[in-house]
Design an enzyme around this catalytic site. Sequence first.
Site, PDB file in Angstrom:
ATOM      1  N   SER A   1      -2.213 -13.211   5.581  1.00 13.12           N
ATOM      2  CA  SER A   1      -1.958 -11.966   6.312  1.00 13.12           C
ATOM      3  C   SER A   1      -0.592 -12.030   6.989  1.00 13.12           C
ATOM      4  O   SER A   1      -0.227 -13.073   7.539  1.00 13.12           O
ATOM      5  CB  SER A   1      -3.039 -11.742   7.378  1.00 13.12           C
ATOM      6  OG  SER A   1      -2.705 -10.615   8.166  1.00 13.12           O
TER       7      SER A   1
ATOM      8  N   HIS B   1     -11.504  -3.034   7.986  1.00 12.33           N
ATOM      9  CA  HIS B   1     -10.881  -1.828   7.417  1.00 12.33           C
ATOM     10  C   HIS B   1     -11.748  -1.173   6.349  1.00 12.33           C
ATOM     11  O   HIS B   1     -11.253  -0.402   5.538  1.00 12.33           O
ATOM     12  CB  HIS B   1      -9.488  -2.169   6.857  1.00 12.33           C
ATOM     13  CG  HIS B   1      -8.534  -2.635   7.922  1.00 12.33           C
ATOM     14  ND1 HIS B   1      -7.391  -3.346   7.655  1.00 12.33           N
ATOM     15  CD2 HIS B   1      -8.566  -2.481   9.270  1.00 12.33           C
ATOM     16  CE1 HIS B   1      -6.760  -3.616   8.802  1.00 12.33           C
ATOM     17  NE2 HIS B   1      -7.457  -3.110   9.784  1.00 12.33           N
TER      18      HIS B   1
ATOM     19  N   GLN C   1      -9.512  -8.152   6.741  1.00 16.41           N
ATOM     20  CA  GLN C   1      -8.836  -6.852   6.713  1.00 16.41           C
ATOM     21  C   GLN C   1      -8.963  -6.260   5.318  1.00 16.41           C
ATOM     22  O   GLN C   1      -8.528  -5.154   5.076  1.00 16.41           O
ATOM     23  CB  GLN C   1      -7.349  -7.034   7.010  1.00 16.41           C
ATOM     24  CG  GLN C   1      -7.068  -7.632   8.366  1.00 16.41           C
ATOM     25  CD  GLN C   1      -5.575  -7.929   8.512  1.00 16.41           C
ATOM     26  OE1 GLN C   1      -4.791  -7.078   8.909  1.00 16.41           O
ATOM     27  NE2 GLN C   1      -5.181  -9.136   8.188  1.00 16.41           N
TER      28      GLN C   1
ATOM     29  N   CYS D   1     -21.068  15.078   5.405  1.00 17.34           N
ATOM     30  CA  CYS D   1     -22.486  14.709   5.616  1.00 17.34           C
ATOM     31  C   CYS D   1     -22.686  13.198   5.721  1.00 17.34           C
ATOM     32  O   CYS D   1     -23.771  12.747   6.074  1.00 17.34           O
ATOM     33  CB  CYS D   1     -23.372  15.308   4.521  1.00 17.34           C
ATOM     34  SG  CYS D   1     -23.194  14.501   2.912  1.00 17.34           S
TER      35      CYS D   1
ATOM     36  N   ILE E   1     -10.375  -4.797   1.723  1.00 23.13           N
ATOM     37  CA  ILE E   1     -11.289  -3.709   1.405  1.00 23.13           C
ATOM     38  C   ILE E   1     -11.853  -3.897  -0.003  1.00 23.13           C
ATOM     39  O   ILE E   1     -12.435  -2.985  -0.558  1.00 23.13           O
ATOM     40  CB  ILE E   1     -10.535  -2.353   1.516  1.00 23.13           C
ATOM     41  CG1 ILE E   1      -9.271  -2.361   0.621  1.00 23.13           C
ATOM     42  CG2 ILE E   1     -10.144  -2.087   2.966  1.00 23.13           C
ATOM     43  CD1 ILE E   1      -8.533  -1.025   0.593  1.00 23.13           C
TER      44      ILE E   1
ATOM     45  N   ALA F   1      -4.722  -9.418   2.801  1.00 25.86           N
ATOM     46  CA  ALA F   1      -4.494  -9.100   1.388  1.00 25.86           C
ATOM     47  C   ALA F   1      -4.007 -10.307   0.584  1.00 25.86           C
ATOM     48  O   ALA F   1      -4.253 -10.401  -0.616  1.00 25.86           O
ATOM     49  CB  ALA F   1      -3.486  -7.961   1.280  1.00 25.86           C
TER      50      ALA F   1
ATOM     51  N   CYS G   1     -18.172  16.409  -2.306  1.00 27.69           N
ATOM     52  CA  CYS G   1     -19.614  16.151  -2.206  1.00 27.69           C
ATOM     53  C   CYS G   1     -20.390  17.419  -2.605  1.00 27.69           C
ATOM     54  O   CYS G   1     -19.843  18.519  -2.566  1.00 27.69           O
ATOM     55  CB  CYS G   1     -19.912  15.797  -0.755  1.00 27.69           C
ATOM     56  SG  CYS G   1     -21.605  15.365  -0.389  1.00 27.69           S
TER      57      CYS G   1
ATOM     58  N   CYS H   1     -18.869  10.691   2.183  1.00 29.13           N
ATOM     59  CA  CYS H   1     -18.558  12.120   2.355  1.00 29.13           C
ATOM     60  C   CYS H   1     -18.119  12.320   3.799  1.00 29.13           C
ATOM     61  O   CYS H   1     -18.825  11.919   4.732  1.00 29.13           O
ATOM     62  CB  CYS H   1     -19.784  12.981   2.051  1.00 29.13           C
ATOM     63  SG  CYS H   1     -19.509  14.692   2.573  1.00 29.13           S
TER      64      CYS H   1
ATOM     65  N   ARG I   1       2.709  -5.781   1.586  1.00 30.80           N
ATOM     66  CA  ARG I   1       4.069  -5.936   2.093  1.00 30.80           C
ATOM     67  C   ARG I   1       4.951  -6.907   1.315  1.00 30.80           C
ATOM     68  O   ARG I   1       6.142  -6.977   1.577  1.00 30.80           O
ATOM     69  CB  ARG I   1       4.029  -6.319   3.578  1.00 30.80           C
ATOM     70  CG  ARG I   1       3.523  -5.183   4.411  1.00 30.80           C
ATOM     71  CD  ARG I   1       3.410  -5.491   5.878  1.00 30.80           C
ATOM     72  NE  ARG I   1       2.898  -4.305   6.561  1.00 30.80           N
ATOM     73  CZ  ARG I   1       1.631  -3.896   6.532  1.00 30.80           C
ATOM     74  NH1 ARG I   1       0.724  -4.596   5.870  1.00 30.80           N
ATOM     75  NH2 ARG I   1       1.266  -2.796   7.161  1.00 30.80           N
TER      76      ARG I   1
HETATM   77  P1  NAD Z   1       0.037  -7.811   3.901  1.00 32.28           P
HETATM   78  O1  NAD Z   1       0.317  -7.264   2.539  1.00 32.28           O
HETATM   79  O2  NAD Z   1       0.750  -7.206   5.036  1.00 32.28           O
HETATM   80  O3  NAD Z   1       0.345  -9.376   3.904  1.00 32.28           O
HETATM   81  C1  NAD Z   1      -0.090 -10.262   2.931  1.00 32.28           C
HETATM   82  C2  NAD Z   1       0.439 -11.645   3.288  1.00 32.28           C
HETATM   83  O4  NAD Z   1      -0.143 -12.575   2.398  1.00 32.28           O
HETATM   84  C3  NAD Z   1       1.963 -11.777   3.154  1.00 32.28           C
HETATM   85  O5  NAD Z   1       2.470 -12.369   4.329  1.00 32.28           O
HETATM   86  C4  NAD Z   1       2.159 -12.715   1.954  1.00 32.28           C
HETATM   87  O6  NAD Z   1       3.228 -13.594   2.117  1.00 32.28           O
HETATM   88  C5  NAD Z   1       0.840 -13.471   1.944  1.00 32.28           C
HETATM   89  N1  NAD Z   1       0.405 -13.905   0.612  1.00 32.28           N
HETATM   90  C6  NAD Z   1       0.483 -13.253  -0.571  1.00 32.28           C
HETATM   91  N2  NAD Z   1      -0.089 -13.976  -1.545  1.00 32.28           N
HETATM   92  C7  NAD Z   1      -0.539 -15.132  -0.957  1.00 32.28           C
HETATM   93  C8  NAD Z   1      -1.217 -16.273  -1.446  1.00 32.28           C
HETATM   94  N3  NAD Z   1      -1.532 -16.406  -2.733  1.00 32.28           N
HETATM   95  N4  NAD Z   1      -1.548 -17.247  -0.559  1.00 32.28           N
HETATM   96  C9  NAD Z   1      -1.212 -17.144   0.759  1.00 32.28           C
HETATM   97  N5  NAD Z   1      -0.559 -16.075   1.264  1.00 32.28           N
HETATM   98  C10 NAD Z   1      -0.231 -15.084   0.419  1.00 32.28           C
HETATM   99  O7  NAD Z   1      -1.515  -7.760   4.119  1.00 32.28           O
HETATM  100  P2  NAD Z   1      -2.420  -7.774   5.456  1.00 32.28           P
HETATM  101  O8  NAD Z   1      -1.789  -8.607   6.520  1.00 32.28           O
HETATM  102  O9  NAD Z   1      -3.802  -8.044   5.012  1.00 32.28           O
HETATM  103  O10 NAD Z   1      -2.382  -6.287   6.036  1.00 32.28           O
HETATM  104  C11 NAD Z   1      -2.266  -5.141   5.305  1.00 32.28           C
HETATM  105  C12 NAD Z   1      -3.437  -4.230   5.107  1.00 32.28           C
HETATM  106  O11 NAD Z   1      -3.562  -4.274   3.730  1.00 32.28           O
HETATM  107  C13 NAD Z   1      -4.796  -4.550   5.595  1.00 32.28           C
HETATM  108  O12 NAD Z   1      -5.154  -3.531   6.437  1.00 32.28           O
HETATM  109  C14 NAD Z   1      -5.723  -4.464   4.336  1.00 32.28           C
HETATM  110  O13 NAD Z   1      -6.760  -3.557   4.583  1.00 32.28           O
HETATM  111  C15 NAD Z   1      -4.865  -3.877   3.298  1.00 32.28           C
HETATM  112  N6  NAD Z   1      -4.912  -4.373   1.910  1.00 32.28           N
HETATM  113  C16 NAD Z   1      -6.032  -4.935   1.396  1.00 32.28           C
HETATM  114  C17 NAD Z   1      -6.046  -5.388   0.086  1.00 32.28           C
HETATM  115  C18 NAD Z   1      -7.302  -5.997  -0.457  1.00 32.28           C
HETATM  116  O14 NAD Z   1      -8.391  -5.623  -0.021  1.00 32.28           O
HETATM  117  N7  NAD Z   1      -7.194  -6.952  -1.380  1.00 32.28           N
HETATM  118  C19 NAD Z   1      -4.892  -5.303  -0.709  1.00 32.28           C
HETATM  119  C20 NAD Z   1      -3.746  -4.720  -0.152  1.00 32.28           C
HETATM  120  C21 NAD Z   1      -3.776  -4.274   1.169  1.00 32.28           C
END
Ligand code: NAD
Length: 254
Positions: free
Chosen positions: A197, A124, A104, A135, A106, A27, A157, A132, A39
Amino acid sequence: MTDSADAVSQIAERIARGGRNIVFTGAGISTESGIPDYRSKGGVWDRFRPVYFDDFMGSRASRIEYWRQKTEMYHDLVKARPNAAHEAIHRLHEMGLLEAVITQNIDGLHQMSGLPDEKVVELHGNTRRIRCMTCGEISSEDAAQKRIAAGDPAPECHCGGYLKPDTISFGQAMPVAETERAVRLSETCDVFLVVGSTLLVHPAAGMPGIAKRNGAFLAIVNLSDTPMDGLADVRIEGKAGVALPGIVEALNRG
Ligand code: NAD
């Protein structure tokens, strides 16, 4: 030379060797596109209680709550565009230096940056796609959001099944083909570059360890600590939108 500049050069040098280079994103790569992570402070989990898959399937109240959360996030999603970090990864692809992205996320921003679908392994799922749960028919989030805006808080659906964004909820099984492909890519890569991440969500968070045990060079670019930092060959504590273009610049300089 600062530590971070040195780390950027080391990563670029490894990528330039032209082996199997994998970028693994979370994320944090999309926060600079205006999509909050989960987080960090002010992230999604500060605002919402996650709806578990069984609750979604078992109760209309949970489905309404789930869609309420998705609708709030949708407003960020429709405005979001790939940022400098997504573009740098796309540049690696154009340079012939990218085996695949395991993500990870979405949000579909890697594909929007121009990466072909087959280069993006979505662990993810993708929230722009609606499935749906009976179906299996696929439709778009835009269509579901139109129904929500018109007063239907948990759309269903035409077959009567529940519509759900095609993402993996807590308590829902991981997609088998994508997970297997990601494990294979992690086992066989030469460079494994983690971007944005916390490396807390399993099984995704196990991939850097798999790569490292199989001899890959492990690099982590993240704003905060991760449990894998001790395993990393190189770590950059900084923004993805700065570090990744820096790596591409270093590659261009040769
Ligand atoms: P997480 O929220 O747990 O961690 C994000 C990490 O990125 C943190 O450690 C943070 O310090 C770091 N971070 C934030 N901004 C940053 C930047 N500009 N540069 C570098 N690092 C940065 O996210 P995760 O580990 O991907 O896991 C959480 C779950 O969140 C995943 O399963 C994902 O599917 C989902 N998610 C996805 C999205 C999206 O698709 N954009 C958004 C939120 C959550």
